[in-house]
Write an enzyme that holds these catalytic residues in place. Structure first.
Site, PDB file in Angstrom:
ATOM      1  N   LYS A   1       4.382  -0.195  10.594  1.00 17.33           N
ATOM      2  CA  LYS A   1       4.145   1.467   9.925  1.00 17.33           C
ATOM      3  C   LYS A   1       3.742   2.088  10.958  1.00 17.33           C
ATOM      4  CE  LYS A   1       2.264   0.182   5.895  1.00 17.33           C
ATOM      5  NZ  LYS A   1       1.058  -0.139   5.141  1.00 17.33           N
TER       6      LYS A   1
ATOM      7  N   ARG B   1       5.476 -12.658   9.244  1.00 21.29           N
ATOM      8  CA  ARG B   1       5.927 -11.371   9.087  1.00 21.29           C
ATOM      9  C   ARG B   1       6.525 -11.135   9.965  1.00 21.29           C
ATOM     10  NH1 ARG B   1       1.778  -6.888  10.312  1.00 21.29           N
ATOM     11  NH2 ARG B   1       3.193  -6.727   8.715  1.00 21.29           N
TER      12      ARG B   1
ATOM     13  N   GLU C   1       0.961  -0.936  -0.277  1.00 25.68           N
ATOM     14  CA  GLU C   1       0.231   0.381   0.002  1.00 25.68           C
ATOM     15  C   GLU C   1       0.573   1.750   0.267  1.00 25.68           C
ATOM     16  OE1 GLU C   1      -2.032   1.001   3.462  1.00 25.68           O
ATOM     17  OE2 GLU C   1      -3.806   1.878   2.304  1.00 25.68           O
TER      18      GLU C   1
END
Length: 569
Positions: A282, A272, A47
């Site tokens: 993020k 992850r 994204e």
RNA sequence: UGCCCGGUGGUGUAGUGGUAGCACAAAGGACUUUGAAUCCUUUAACCCAGGUUCGAAUCCUGGCCGGGCAGCCA
């Protein structure tokens, strides 16, 4: 990438079917089963609302790696379904970082926003099939109707609207006739499902903000759940590889594809990456930037690609790291030490050796002629003879590392002490004869003598010295600023709930000025890698270095068994 | 007291019914004109309890522990 191919080759040659990771197992099993069409298509779907970090690199090397190993393709697809958060700045940054890493998407660059028209048609089809409806509940109401983790939800009063009305309302949403937040399109699934994602999830919402690519064409935008799977389908993606938190969404992913009756890719989830002594979300990363705990996204302490690049980490080291950490489904925190190992391993082979003194101490060699300068021969990289050698100027006055002299040394200290002889790297044997101090008792200068017969570092009589230290000629030295980095966080697993100032390492950056570097680095250009012998790997800072005042970043120190021993003493 | 996913040395990861391997880290040694690199050695693991089996890290059952999910974020 090459080494992965080699592994595959050797596996095939030996006739074994040694697995590399469970994702690749699934892919090769699918290839074996699907006789005829073995084409593999993966995708890397960032994204564009933040900068690429080491966690993205894991995902990208997985997706691009599988594609390359199978002669398939990997699409770069920007998942840009939320105009309020995304920006062109980030897509450019991602492309730059991917290119630097050597990950090549060819001409397969796509955007979810490329499919907005198609996605809108799909939504209409769902409505047509009575599998989606426009809901007038507001955000709070939808949440209340959804129920909780342990209690089923209630059906929306708008759930059974006639198909025609739904179509008109949805078209009205598209036409901008309704306020933001006043209506959404929802899938009609099961409000009692144990999986909250199946409780009539939102497919489209009204967002009256300009999209960085489609501008003002749309005021309704698909949610991740509606956009992602259908985009995968449109692109013919065979394996849609994502992280674990999307596992709960897979039933919805599958449901939508089934309901639409379109090509159905397979979603596979892996764990992850977590890295010790840093954060990768993020949210936390941007907090570091916005609260000025670091100097931007490319601060060399950041685990971002741009930060690591500026720090001196290489694409090869990063990719090697991603290969070594593996791919699995259990939560994991990889030690930073492994990343540093990969960096050292690459740089050891490729970085030019040079001498640099971080914390200089002046040494006068009393029996060396005052006006004499010699050019001494030094090897550029003992690991690679091809890299040749260079000349290093030597003269009567030199700088040595302050740490390399101790007036009152502990046992096993091999370096310079009063009366002891050591070797100057590629130079002469010197013996310390006197220690000069200022009124505060601080050592300001050393007096030494040298043995003219030991030029180059060999004694004709065969006598040995235990220590070899690095040095720089005073009159030839180049001034430099050197930035020493340490872990960003003190804790190996920083608690994101904790106040950052309690868990951040106050010494993550140590700026050294007045450092002295040998003259051959005058030619240093941005991102050139050097090993300062006995110290570590360093690169010219790409932002702040200027020819008049060189700035080096310490990429990573050399392993230091003496330093460890010293700490224990 | 819902649904889903996981538990193998300190860390990461193999092993899918037959001697628990590899890497990083750690410790020791050899070598050394980088206390680096290189080489050698060592320490160290199957969450627990039952069951199936000649044999279980692996299959089954039940626990325990960890993670994710209640955005109109992705």
């Amino acid at each position: 990438m090459d080494s992965v191919n080699q592994i595959n080759d050797s596996v095939e040659n030996s006739g074994e079917s040694k697995s590399i990771d469970f994702v690749r197992d699934i892919v090769s099993e699918d290839r074996r089963t699907n006789d005829g069409d073995n084409q593999v298509i993966t995708r890397f779907p960032p994204e564009p609302n933040g900068y690429m970090h080491i966690g993205h690199v894991k995902s990208a090397t997985l997706n691009f790696g599988i594609a390359s190993e199978t002669n398939g393709t990997c699409n770069l697809r920007f998942d840009d379904t939320n105009p309020t958060k995304e920006d062109i700045e980030y897509t450019n940054a991602f492309e730059k970082d991917l290119k630097w890493l050597g990950l090549d998407w060819g001409d397969h660059k796509y955007f979810s926003s490329d499919y907005f028209d198609k996605l809108y048609e799909y939504a209409l089809i769902l409505i047509q099939k009575s599998k989606a409806y426009v809901c007038d509940l507001n955000q709070d109401e939808i949440r209340n109707y959804r129920g909780t983790l342990t209690q089923p939800g209630r059906e929306s009063p708008y759930r059974d609207r006639p198909i025609e009305e739904n179509i008109q309302l949805f078209e009205g949403m598209k036409a901008g006739r309704f306020e933001e937040g006043s209506r959404v399109l929802r899938a009609k699934i099961d409000m009692a499902s144990g999986n909250l994602n199946m409780r009539d999830p939102v497919l489209y919402r009204i967002l009256k903000s300009e999209h960085h690519r489609t501008r003002d064409k749309w005021c309704i935008y698909p949610t991740y759940d509606f956009a992602h799977g259908q985009s995968d389908s449109i692109e013919g993606v065979t394996h849609s590889i994502c992280t674990l938190e999307f596992a709960d969404h897979r039933p919805l992913y599958d449901w939508l594809l089934e309901a639409l009756g379109i090509y159905h890719p397979k979603q596979i989830e892996f764990a992850r990456l977590n890295l010790s002594h840093t954060v990768l979300s993020k949210r936390n990363l941007s907090r570091l930037v916005s609260d000025h705990h670091v100097d931007g996204w490319d601060d060399p302490r950041m685990p971002t690609v741009s930060g690591m690049r500026r720090r001196g980490y290489t694409p090869k080291a990063l990719k090697d790291f991603c290969e070594r950490i593996g791919v699995a489904k259990r939560d994991n925190t990889v030690e930073l030490a492994l990343l540093e190992h990969c960096v050292r391993e690459d740089l050891n082979k490729s970085a030019k050796r040079v001498m640099g003194v971080l914390n200089p101490l002046r040494v006068v060699i009393e029996n060396y002629p005052a006006d004499q300068v010699e050019e001494l021969n030094a090897v550029n990289n003992p690991e690679d003879p091809e890299m040749g050698s260079r000349k290093v100027p030597f003269s009567r006055e030199i700088y040595i590392e302050r740490d390399d002299f101790l007036e009152d040394p502990p046992k096993k200290f091999f370096r310079l002490t009063p009366g002891r002889e050591v070797r100057l790297r590629y130079g002469y044997f010197i013996t310390c004869t006197d220690v000069l101090k200022n009124p505060d008792g601080e050592i300001v200068e050393l007096r030494c003598t040298y043995d003219p017969d030991t030029k180059g570092g060999h004694a004709p009589d065969g006598r040995k010295v235990k220590g070899t230290i690095h040095w720089v000629s005073v009159q030839h030295a180049i001034n430099a600023q050197i930035r020493i980095y340490d872990n960003l966080f003190i804790d190996s697993k920083p608690d994101p709930e904790k106040d950052l100032s309690d868990t951040l390492n106050p010494n993550s950056l140590n700026v050294l000025t007045g450092c002295k570097v040998e003259p051959s680095v005058r030619e240093a250009t941005k991102e050139d890698m050097y090993q300062f012998e006995r110290q570590g790997y360093f690169c010219v800072d790409s932002r702040d270095s200027i020819p008049e005042e060189l700035v080096f970043n310490r990429t990573v120190s050399l392993r230091d068994s003496w330093g460890k021993k010293k700490k224990e003493m």
